[in-house]
Design an enzyme around this catalytic site. Structure first.
Site, PDB file in Angstrom:
ATOM      1  N   GLU A  79       0.852  -1.184   0.000  1.00  0.00           N
ATOM      2  CA  GLU A  79       0.000   0.000   0.000  1.00  0.00           C
ATOM      3  C   GLU A  79       0.890   1.236   0.000  1.00  0.00           C
ATOM      4  O   GLU A  79       1.936   1.265   0.664  1.00  0.00           O
ATOM      5  CB  GLU A  79      -0.891  -0.010   1.246  1.00  0.00           C
ATOM      6  CG  GLU A  79      -1.826   1.182   1.333  1.00  0.00           C
ATOM      7  CD  GLU A  79      -2.621   1.203   2.633  1.00  0.00           C
ATOM      8  OE1 GLU A  79      -3.722   1.787   2.642  1.00  0.00           O
ATOM      9  OE2 GLU A  79      -2.139   0.636   3.644  1.00  0.00           O
ATOM     10  N   LYS A 178     -10.528   0.515  -1.010  1.00  0.00           N
ATOM     11  CA  LYS A 178     -10.385   0.276   0.431  1.00  0.00           C
ATOM     12  C   LYS A 178     -11.607   0.794   1.176  1.00  0.00           C
ATOM     13  O   LYS A 178     -11.981   1.963   1.055  1.00  0.00           O
ATOM     14  CB  LYS A 178      -9.109   0.945   0.943  1.00  0.00           C
ATOM     15  CG  LYS A 178      -8.788   0.670   2.408  1.00  0.00           C
ATOM     16  CD  LYS A 178      -7.473   1.341   2.790  1.00  0.00           C
ATOM     17  CE  LYS A 178      -7.114   1.088   4.246  1.00  0.00           C
ATOM     18  NZ  LYS A 178      -5.853   1.777   4.621  1.00  0.00           N
ATOM     19  N   CYS A 211      -4.715  -3.290   4.235  1.00  0.00           N
ATOM     20  CA  CYS A 211      -4.261  -2.771   5.528  1.00  0.00           C
ATOM     21  C   CYS A 211      -5.325  -2.822   6.624  1.00  0.00           C
ATOM     22  O   CYS A 211      -5.671  -3.883   7.123  1.00  0.00           O
ATOM     23  CB  CYS A 211      -3.721  -1.359   5.346  1.00  0.00           C
ATOM     24  SG  CYS A 211      -2.583  -0.840   6.676  1.00  0.00           S
TER      25      CYS A 211
END
Length: 496
Positions: A79, A178, A211
């Site tokens: 990321e 995300k 993440c």
């Protein structure tokens, strides 16, 4: 129009081809990248933005080529790995591209102008195509909107933190926005709905998320438990937090708890405490890397089971509260005291002897420990701790944690503060808890933030125990439970 029967036959044929080409194992790679960051916090021109991204992609391309030469079928990069993370909504805009839905059937390497100016997607696609390898990368997506959309931002566009996957022909096969943004990601918008992105390959079914997503039910648990992916692709920019949330520690535990492969590629920046990547499996790490001393990236390549659930040694289902609810409660025999792990107030009990049985309870959670130390250092204190409650200052989500951990010093007020080294080894430990969730992640962390592959096991009755003692000094043994149904509504997403 193609007759429906023809479509069905084509689908059956495609499935048959995939099955015929299917592999029992595959070689995968992750690359921990020391990202080259912008030299200014101010907005730059598109040309300058592309120049920075190309410098990072030069490094990533070298890793892609090396991974392919070692036989890797897929590589995951981090990321923020192409442009960094120090941005406002305005200053990140020159770095963004319009990323189409993969249904458009597009190979940017051979048709780069089909969706406007997309030099980053073109280069990533060519990396994949030229090296016959799947490439996973994290970039920024921009989507225009107008006043007909009541949620449209004032600048007339949505901006998303986005993962892209290109197959070995360079075709865009996956795009993921995300869903769970970290609190500092104000440059990006929250998607209106969670996306559950999967794709099939000859070497298994894959899912992708990013993440902070790993700490929540959507999309992480849905992909692993409900959609039954074999392997999760996980670009991350993870800041290590002892004692429970270092990257290699938690990501390995999550793969074990969910019973999937997890290909975790972290950014590398020691100032931000970012390091820790690995290829994790239901049985533990196949290979991992943690280095907080230097500023070097690292390529990791390992062979993994393509379909771990079909393996004869796939871990058995665990009833996480079975053992803990059946044993004697020793809580009345042990003195307890409160201690803080960051903002979370744990109930702790000191392990005053070299061996014994302990119970510590907080709310609905009771944690049980049987242990024997092999070389107790007089300068070290260990405690058993329990936490049952909401974690987080803005986004509040529910944890249940049982932990055996080393205190930072012999002063009990330091218990729960980060400790990175230890001297005491254990001849045995067995930790369990009365968890109210099926989602529990087993962690064992040795001194200097090292994992313990093959040195512990999880029994079907919920005990996390050592096999033959600890080969290295112990920092923490933890059962990390997540009660997703008790999470509070997301305060920032409620405005969508």
């Amino acid at each position: 129009m193609v007759p429906s029967q023809t479509l069905v036959c084509a689908a059956v044929l495609a499935l048959a081809v995939l099955q015929a080409l299917a592999s029992d194992t595959f070689i995968a790679a992750v690359y921990e990248h020391a990202v080259i960051l912008p030299r200014t916090i101010h907005k730059v021109s598109p040309a300058d933005a592309l120049a920075l991204m190309n410098r990072n992609m030069d490094v990533l391309e070298g890793a892609v080529k090396e991974a392919a030469q070692q036989g890797a079928r897929i590589i995951v990069t981090p990321e923020d790995g192409i442009y960094g993370w120090v941005f406002t909504r305005e200053t990140i805009y020159p770095y963004l591209e319009d990323i189409p839905d993969p249904e458009v059937n597009w190979i940017p390497c051979t048709d780069p102008t089909r969706f406007g100016r997309t030099p980053v997607q073109e280069r990533l696609s060519c990396m994949a195509r030229n090296n016959s390898i799947y490439v996973v990368a994290n970039i920024g997506d921009k989507k225009p909107c107008n006043s007909s959309d009541p949620k449209c931002p004032s600048d007339g566009r949505y901006q998303y933190n986005t993962d892209v996957v290109f197959d070995s022909e360079g075709k865009l096969v996956a795009r993921y926005h995300k869903y769970n943004l970290f609190r500092q990601e104000t440059q990006f918008n929250y998607p209106k709905e969670p996306e559950f992105i999967t794709f099939e390959t000859p070497f298994g079914k894959f899912g992708v998320f990013t993440c902070f997503d790993i700490l929540f039910r959507e999309p992480a648990v849905v992909l692993a438990s409900e959609l039954q992916v074999d392997t999760v692709l996980f670009p991350t920019a993870w800041m290590n937090v002892l004692p429970f949330l270092t990257a290699v520690e938690f990501h390995s535990a999550w793969a074990m708890g969910m019973g999937v492969n997890l290909l975790s590629a972290n950014t590398h920046n020691t100032i931000m405490s970012m390091t820790g990547s690995g290829l994790f499996t239901p049985h533990g790490p196949a290979l991992y890397y943690y280095n907080s001393k230097t500023e070097e990236g690292r390529l990791l390549v390992a062979e993994l089971n393509a379909r771990p659930r079909l393996s004869p040694n796939y871990p058995a289902a665990v009833n996480w509260s079975s053992y803990a609810t059946s044993v004697k409660n020793y809580s009345r025999e042990n003195e307890t005291f409160p201690g803080a792990v960051r903002r979370d107030i744990f109930t702790f009990s000191e392990l005053k002897h070299k061996a014994g049985n302990h119970t510590v309870c907080q709310k609905d959670l009771c944690c049980h420990l049987a242990y024997r130390m092999s070389n107790k250092s007089k300068d070290e204190v260990y405690v058993l701790g329990a936490f049952d409650g909401l974690h987080g200052s803005v986004i509040k989500y529910h944890w249940q944690i049982c932990t055996l951990l080393k205190c930072k010093s012999t002063d009990l007020s330091t218990c729960g503060q980060p400790a990175e080294t230890a001297q005491t080894k254990f001849a045995m430990f067995s930790l369990s808890g009365t968890f109210g969730t099926n989602y529990v992640f087993p962690e064992v962390l040795y001194s200097s933030v090292q994992l313990a592959p093959g040195e512990f096991e999880v029994l079907s009755d919920g005990r996390l125990q050592s096999k033959n003692g600890t080969s290295k000094p112990l920092l923490t043994v933890t059962l990390f439970g997540r009660c997703y149904e008790k999470d509070l509504p997301h305060p920032l997403r409620s405005f969508l």
